[in-house]
Write a protein that holds these residues in place. Structure first.
Motif, PDB file in Angstrom:
ATOM      1  N   UNK B  67       0.859  -1.183   0.000  1.00 43.78           N
ATOM      2  CA  UNK B  67       0.000   0.000   0.000  1.00 43.78           C
ATOM      3  C   UNK B  67       0.894   1.231   0.000  1.00 43.78           C
ATOM      4  N   UNK B  68       0.886   1.959  -1.113  1.00 45.46           N
ATOM      5  CA  UNK B  68       1.777   3.114  -1.264  1.00 45.46           C
ATOM      6  C   UNK B  68       0.995   4.362  -1.664  1.00 45.46           C
ATOM      7  N   UNK B  69      -0.333   4.221  -1.764  1.00 41.07           N
ATOM      8  CA  UNK B  69      -1.109   5.309  -2.351  1.00 41.07           C
ATOM      9  C   UNK B  69      -2.485   5.377  -1.679  1.00 41.07           C
ATOM     10  N   UNK B  70      -3.280   6.355  -2.039  1.00 42.42           N
ATOM     11  CA  UNK B  70      -4.589   6.549  -1.418  1.00 42.42           C
ATOM     12  C   UNK B  70      -4.474   7.580  -0.305  1.00 42.42           C
ATOM     13  N   UNK B  71      -5.524   7.692   0.510  1.00 42.97           N
ATOM     14  CA  UNK B  71      -5.514   8.661   1.598  1.00 42.97           C
ATOM     15  C   UNK B  71      -5.472  10.096   1.105  1.00 42.97           C
ATOM     16  N   UNK B  72      -5.986  10.331  -0.107  1.00 40.27           N
ATOM     17  CA  UNK B  72      -5.987  11.694  -0.647  1.00 40.27           C
ATOM     18  C   UNK B  72      -7.397  12.059  -1.088  1.00 40.27           C
TER      19      UNK B  72
END
Lengths: 483, 95
Positions: B67-72
């Motif tokens: 998991x390196x992405x998301x939270x935006x």
């Protein structure tokens, strides 16, 4: 054996093919590094790739590819060394790209087959046409507002495996057996959690009817079938609907229908008709996926023992009945638990205790075997006490109840409560004598031919010994004294 | 290959492009010409030729399952015409 439905003009055969969508177990999505965790805040697990912002490029998840290979091998299918991702074009608010990245004419997994178990004990082979990888869509909520729908893209871009069966399924029972078996295999492999409530496994069911021996009839595709029960109910409804139309001289329209679990009916999804022109083409953002034979072979070596192999081994190695074996293999942790209990012990006795006692009480309390307060080793300890005559089978049930309540070892409970079986013949003989002298009338009647009273004497002796007398010794002594 | 008005109407519908009759009339001969021009490619004999996905012989890039992405959420919703509690809000789409 094909299942036939009686109509007014004779019997009809149901022909079913299924498309099962299974969410791949992985930390991140098929083409982005956003998390796949279920139940997060809306749109919090969406990367700009999933949101289809201009210029964002998909990068394939290596682990998902391995999971797909594993699944393909688990359903006895051919793994295609070259597969191609294609765009399936349509517009829908839960699909920000305006196309779904899927696989079309070159899927990662080709033809295969699985075996399903039917109620009459027979086994049937169902062909697998193919399996491909594709992106899941977002999720829409329709009940939050009278004129609006709410869209959450957290699921958008999660990896799905679409497993397509041949039209080999002949009725609701076979369809239920097929999806159950598929679910079991995926759970054994650890490639999909099979959780139908959370939507990790969903089915589309293609149904048609024909007179036995005729060409295939026109099919309807039923969407939104999200439980084993819904699979069976939607087939029952759809078969009746189609037979009625055909027997009234009508024609079946090839269309997409939606299963409504509240009204128990399927109904036409008119809007889907126009959209069926998907204009697939190879996705220019992704090169073909090439797999090395060595990689496929290496994954093959990591496959666990699958449900059918395990079932056959339990039958052959432990002498279990097909029914007991199928109950034990239904879940992998259950099978592991049983094997630990049965190790170096009487396997049939172990199977009895696991199935009848343990699963019985766990089911009653809606617990899984992984929640069991009695560990496998502890249940084994209880069986050892029965095997070496320390306690009788009857006392064992009381000990078992206590173990379930307290989580204590069987030996400790037996010791603490003084439940050890009395095998000392002198002590038992004293009780037998007592019972005989207290019941002269019954002794008279028994000797006069009322054989059934023997059970009464055994019961009395057991009662006086608080269940601790060895039943074999009691029987023997009573027979001797009453003859 | 000639593209008639009805075909173009259908394609425009699938692409969600609104076109009136005048536009369809104008577009029909133009699209037909473009397709005819592209169709020259079919003069080349491609029997026994494997499809070519790229000319530099590279393999598909893969990434590790991290998991390196998301939270935006803010960025994702920045262009949404309407939002409520971090959901996109659209016209009702249920049948």
């Amino acid at each position: 054996m094909a299942q036939l439905t009686k109509g007014e003009t004779g019997e009809w055969e149901t022909v079913i093919g299924m498309e099962v969508h299974a969410q791949v177990i992985a930390e991140s999505k098929l083409f982005s590094g956003a998390s796949t965790k279920f139940g997060a805040d809306p749109n919090s697990q969406v990367s700009l790739v999933d949101a289809a912002m201009p210029g964002m490029l998909p990068v394939l998840n290596k682990y998902v590819v391995e999971q797909a290979i594993k699944t393909g091998l688990g359903i006895n299918s051919k793994i295609n060394r070259t597969s191609v991702f294609a765009r399936k074009n349509y517009f829908y608010p839960d699909l920000p790209q305006g196309y779904q990245i899927s696989q079309f004419d070159q899927p990662i997994v080709g033809e295969g087959k699985i075996e399903i178990d039917l109620k009459d004990g027979s086994v049937k082979e169902i062909g697998i046409t193919r399996m491909h990888l594709e992106q899941d869509a977002g999720k829409s909520l329709h009940d939050q507002h009278p004129t609006k729908s709410y869209v959450d893209l957290n699921r958008s871009g999660c990896a799905l495996m679409e497993i397509v069966s041949e039209p080999d399924i002949r009725g609701p029972e076979e369809a239920a057996a097929y999806i159950s078996k598929l679910r079991m295999i995926l759970r054994y492999l650890g490639t999909c959690d099979g959780n139908m409530d959370e939507g990790s496994m969903r089915a589309d069911v293609n149904i048609s009817v024909r007179k036995p021996g005729d060409e295939l009839g026109t099919r309807a595709e039923i969407k939104n079938v999200n439980s084993v029960k819904a699979v069976q109910q939607s087939i029952d409804f759809e078969v009746a609907r189609q037979i009625e139309i055909l027997e009234d001289g009508g024609e079946i329209k090839q269309e997409t229908r939606l299963w409504d679990p509240d009204k128990n009916e399927t109904r036409s999804m008119r809007s889907k008709e126009e959209a069926h022109d998907y204009r697939y083409f190879p996705d220019p953002d992704l090169l073909p996926l090439e797999l090395a034979q060595e990689q496929i072979d290496a994954i093959k070596k990591t496959l666990p023992e699958l449900p059918d192999e395990k079932k056959h081994r339990f039958i052959d190695e432990f002498g279990l009945s097909a029914y007991d074996a199928s109950v034990l293999i239904a879940e992998r942790p259950r099978a592991d638990y049983f094997e630990e209990v049965a190790k170096d012990r009487d396997a049939k006795l172990a199977a009895n205790w696991v199935i009848n006692e343990l699963l019985g009480i766990l089911n009653k309390n809606e617990q899984d075997i992984t929640d069991s307060p009695i560990k496998a080793e502890q249940l084994g300890g209880l069986i050892d006490l029965i095997a070496d005559n320390t306690i009788s089978g009857k006392i064992a049930k009381d000990v078992f109840a206590e173990m379930y309540k307290t989580g204590n070892d069987a030996a400790a409970i037996v010791e603490e409560k003084g439940l050890k079986q009395v095998t000392d013949t002198g002590a038992i003989e004293a009780i037998v004598d007592e019972v005989i002298s207290e019941n002269p009338d019954n002794v008279e009647a028994y000797k006069g031919g009322k054989d059934k009273l023997f059970g009464f004497f055994v019961g009395q002796v057991m009662k006086k010994s608080q269940g601790k007398a060895n039943p074999a010794a009691v029987n023997e002594l009573l027979k001797k004294k009453l003859s | 290959m000639s593209m008639d008005k009805e075909t173009i109407r259908k394609v425009a519908g699938l692409a969600r492009i609104k076109m009136d009759d005048v536009e369809l009339e104008t577009m029909a001969p133009q699209l037909s010409k473009i397709i005819d021009w592209i169709e020259q490619l079919s003069e080349v004999n491609t029997d026994n030729v494997e499809p070519l996905a790229n000319v530099v012989n590279i393999n598909l890039a893969l990434r590790e399952d991290k998991v390196t992405d998301g939270g935006c959420t803010d960025k994702v919703l920045a262009n949404a015409p309407e939002e409520v509690q971090n959901f996109f809000v659209v016209s009702k789409i249920v049948e």
